[in-house]
Scaffold this motif. Structure first.
Motif, PDB file in Angstrom:
ATOM      1  N   VAL A  97       0.839  -1.197   0.000  1.00  0.00           N
ATOM      2  CA  VAL A  97       0.000   0.000   0.000  1.00  0.00           C
ATOM      3  C   VAL A  97       0.873   1.245   0.000  1.00  0.00           C
ATOM      4  O   VAL A  97       2.057   1.210   0.356  1.00  0.00           O
ATOM      5  N   LEU A  98       0.252   2.341  -0.396  1.00  0.00           N
ATOM      6  CA  LEU A  98       0.883   3.650  -0.269  1.00  0.00           C
ATOM      7  C   LEU A  98      -0.167   4.637   0.195  1.00  0.00           C
ATOM      8  O   LEU A  98      -1.376   4.415   0.046  1.00  0.00           O
ATOM      9  N   ASN A  99       0.300   5.723   0.774  1.00  0.00           N
ATOM     10  CA  ASN A  99      -0.601   6.721   1.334  1.00  0.00           C
ATOM     11  C   ASN A  99      -1.205   7.539   0.199  1.00  0.00           C
ATOM     12  O   ASN A  99      -0.508   8.245  -0.521  1.00  0.00           O
ATOM     13  N   ASN A 100      -2.532   7.421   0.040  1.00  0.00           N
ATOM     14  CA  ASN A 100      -3.223   8.122  -1.041  1.00  0.00           C
ATOM     15  C   ASN A 100      -3.733   9.491  -0.613  1.00  0.00           C
ATOM     16  O   ASN A 100      -4.363  10.200  -1.381  1.00  0.00           O
ATOM     17  N   LEU A 138     -14.949   0.300   4.183  1.00  0.00           N
ATOM     18  CA  LEU A 138     -13.784   1.086   3.772  1.00  0.00           C
ATOM     19  C   LEU A 138     -12.825   1.301   4.937  1.00  0.00           C
ATOM     20  O   LEU A 138     -11.614   1.426   4.748  1.00  0.00           O
ATOM     21  N   GLU A 139     -13.342   1.301   6.162  1.00  0.00           N
ATOM     22  CA  GLU A 139     -12.540   1.604   7.339  1.00  0.00           C
ATOM     23  C   GLU A 139     -11.746   0.382   7.810  1.00  0.00           C
ATOM     24  O   GLU A 139     -12.256  -0.747   7.807  1.00  0.00           O
ATOM     25  N   LYS A 158      -3.983   3.156  -0.578  1.00  0.00           N
ATOM     26  CA  LYS A 158      -4.262   2.635  -1.912  1.00  0.00           C
ATOM     27  C   LYS A 158      -3.460   1.354  -2.098  1.00  0.00           C
ATOM     28  O   LYS A 158      -2.254   1.329  -1.893  1.00  0.00           O
ATOM     29  N   ILE A 159      -4.168   0.293  -2.450  1.00  0.00           N
ATOM     30  CA  ILE A 159      -3.510  -1.002  -2.630  1.00  0.00           C
ATOM     31  C   ILE A 159      -2.928  -1.082  -4.029  1.00  0.00           C
ATOM     32  O   ILE A 159      -3.630  -0.880  -5.025  1.00  0.00           O
ATOM     33  N   GLU A 164      -8.938  -1.022  -5.075  1.00  0.00           N
ATOM     34  CA  GLU A 164      -9.457  -0.956  -3.707  1.00  0.00           C
ATOM     35  C   GLU A 164      -8.674   0.051  -2.867  1.00  0.00           C
ATOM     36  O   GLU A 164      -7.465   0.207  -3.020  1.00  0.00           O
ATOM     37  N   LYS A 165      -9.399   0.724  -1.966  1.00  0.00           N
ATOM     38  CA  LYS A 165      -8.804   1.672  -1.039  1.00  0.00           C
ATOM     39  C   LYS A 165      -9.296   1.382   0.375  1.00  0.00           C
ATOM     40  O   LYS A 165     -10.373   0.791   0.563  1.00  0.00           O
TER      41      LYS A 165
END
Length: 373
Positions: A97-100, A138-139, A158-159, A164-165
């Protein structure tokens, strides 16, 4: 004891050198113990923390989540079995993941995505934020190690390789799976990530990787008989089935076993050589009436005092080392293991001294007097 203390004071340098060697051996043993415990914690902390007694897998999966696929419909059926007080499904997959969110930090982070039922006994306690909500897939709640990587409550993950988020709403502590920080989400969300490719669920309705069971003395054989395509094992066996867990612990255990064996040999040689150097003095003591038992007790007392002090110093050095190790180092001291290895080292030292005690019984006082003359 009086003779042992007197000799320790008289030969300070000689015994200091032996003490330093014993301290280094003890220090190394405790360091390896901490590293081994840290690795096993990183690998299976989530499984160990779960308030479950048994795990049901797909038959033939060899107690591994990654090889198991069952239907969530089995949960209700398993709850109705004898001695089963509660059952809850779980799914596990790895992801990047990365921070979106609007952040300069776009570093990719590997995580373990764990699907659970919100509010079940599998959900860990939240230390910051709020727990999972069944109505909001989502949480997610995440292990607090992600904080050190710049993530915070409200950030959207963000995967990679997926549309998917996920949004972080809470943090938990000491929850890692397969050496990765755990991120807990709902089972539906987990399935949308894990089985995004058509047909990857093998046609199973609401697939999960395993079903955790609470209860004592659950009849695994009966469950297997009732549900043909399943196998039920204890939580300890499920932990052993995690990828790499058994191999990591086996390697560390073997290293510790070799180290203890080598330390027994080294200490035995030290004390034996020391006894050889003092054979004339022991012979004189025997000639004036000292018994083998008296001299043997003096040697064992001497070794006990020297080893005890050295092991305590080794423990203090280990805890000091733990304070300066970087956070990335998987180091975790277990007090029970520290006490166990301290006792083992103490026993090894005392047993090593028995070689010297045996040598004393063979010393001829008359020959010793002749050599002195």
């Amino acid at each position: 004891m009086f003779l042992a203390i007197k000799e320790l004071k008289h030969g300070k340098l000689r015994f200091l050198m032996i003490g330093v060697i014993t301290v280094l051996i003890a220090w190394l043993v405790f360091i390896l113990s901490g590293l081994g415990n840290g690795l096993s914690t990183l690998s299976a902390a989530t499984f160990k923390n779960m308030d479950a007694n048994y795990v049901t897998f797909e038959d033939g999966s060899r107690s591994s989540m990654s090889r198991s696929l069952l239907s969530e419909s089995l949960v209700e059926k398993l709850e109705n079995q004898t001695n089963v007080s509660a059952a809850s499904a779980m799914g596990a997959t790895m992801g990047t993941v990365l921070n979106n969110s609007e952040s300069d930090d776009k570093e990719k982070v590997d995580i373990a995505i764990l699907g659970i039922t919100p509010g079940s006994f599998l959900e860990p306690n939240v230390i910051d934020g709020k727990p999972l909500q069944a109505k909001n897939s989502l949480e997610v709640i995440a292990n607090d190690t992600l904080k050190k990587k710049g993530f915070k409550i409200g950030d959207t993950l963000k995967i990679e390789g997926s549309l998917e988020k996920m949004k972080i709403v809470g943090f938990v502590k000491n929850e890692t799976y397969n050496h990765l920080p755990a991120v807990f989400t709902t089972l539906d969300k987990w399935r949308s990530i894990q089985f995004a490719a058509p047909g990857s669920d093998k046609g199973i309705e609401k697939p999960v990787n395993g079903i955790m069971l609470q209860g004592e003395n659950v009849d695994s054989a009966k469950i297997k008989q009732l549900f043909k395509n399943t196998e039920t094992v204890t939580k300890a066996a499920a932990i052993q089935g995690m990828p790499g867990y058994k191999e990591e612990n086996g390697t560390i255990t073997m290293m510790l076993a070799f180290l203890l064996a080598i330390s027994a040999f080294v200490l035995g040689v030290f004390f034996y050589v020391l006894t050889l150097q003092k054979s004339n003095q022991f012979g004189i003591l025997k000639a004036i009436g000292a018994s083998n038992r008296f001299l043997g007790r003096a040697i064992v007392s001497q070794v006990f005092l020297l080893s005890f002090i050295s092991i305590v110093v080794g423990i203090l050095l280990t805890y000091g080392t733990a304070l300066i190790l970087p956070d990335e180092m998987p180091f975790s001291l277990d007090l029970k293991l520290v006490v166990l290895y301290a006792l083992l080292l103490l026993v090894i030292s005392i047993l090593s001294s028995l070689v010297s005690v045996r040598k004393i019984t063979k010393i001829d006082p008359l020959q010793a007097i002749g050599r002195m003359e």
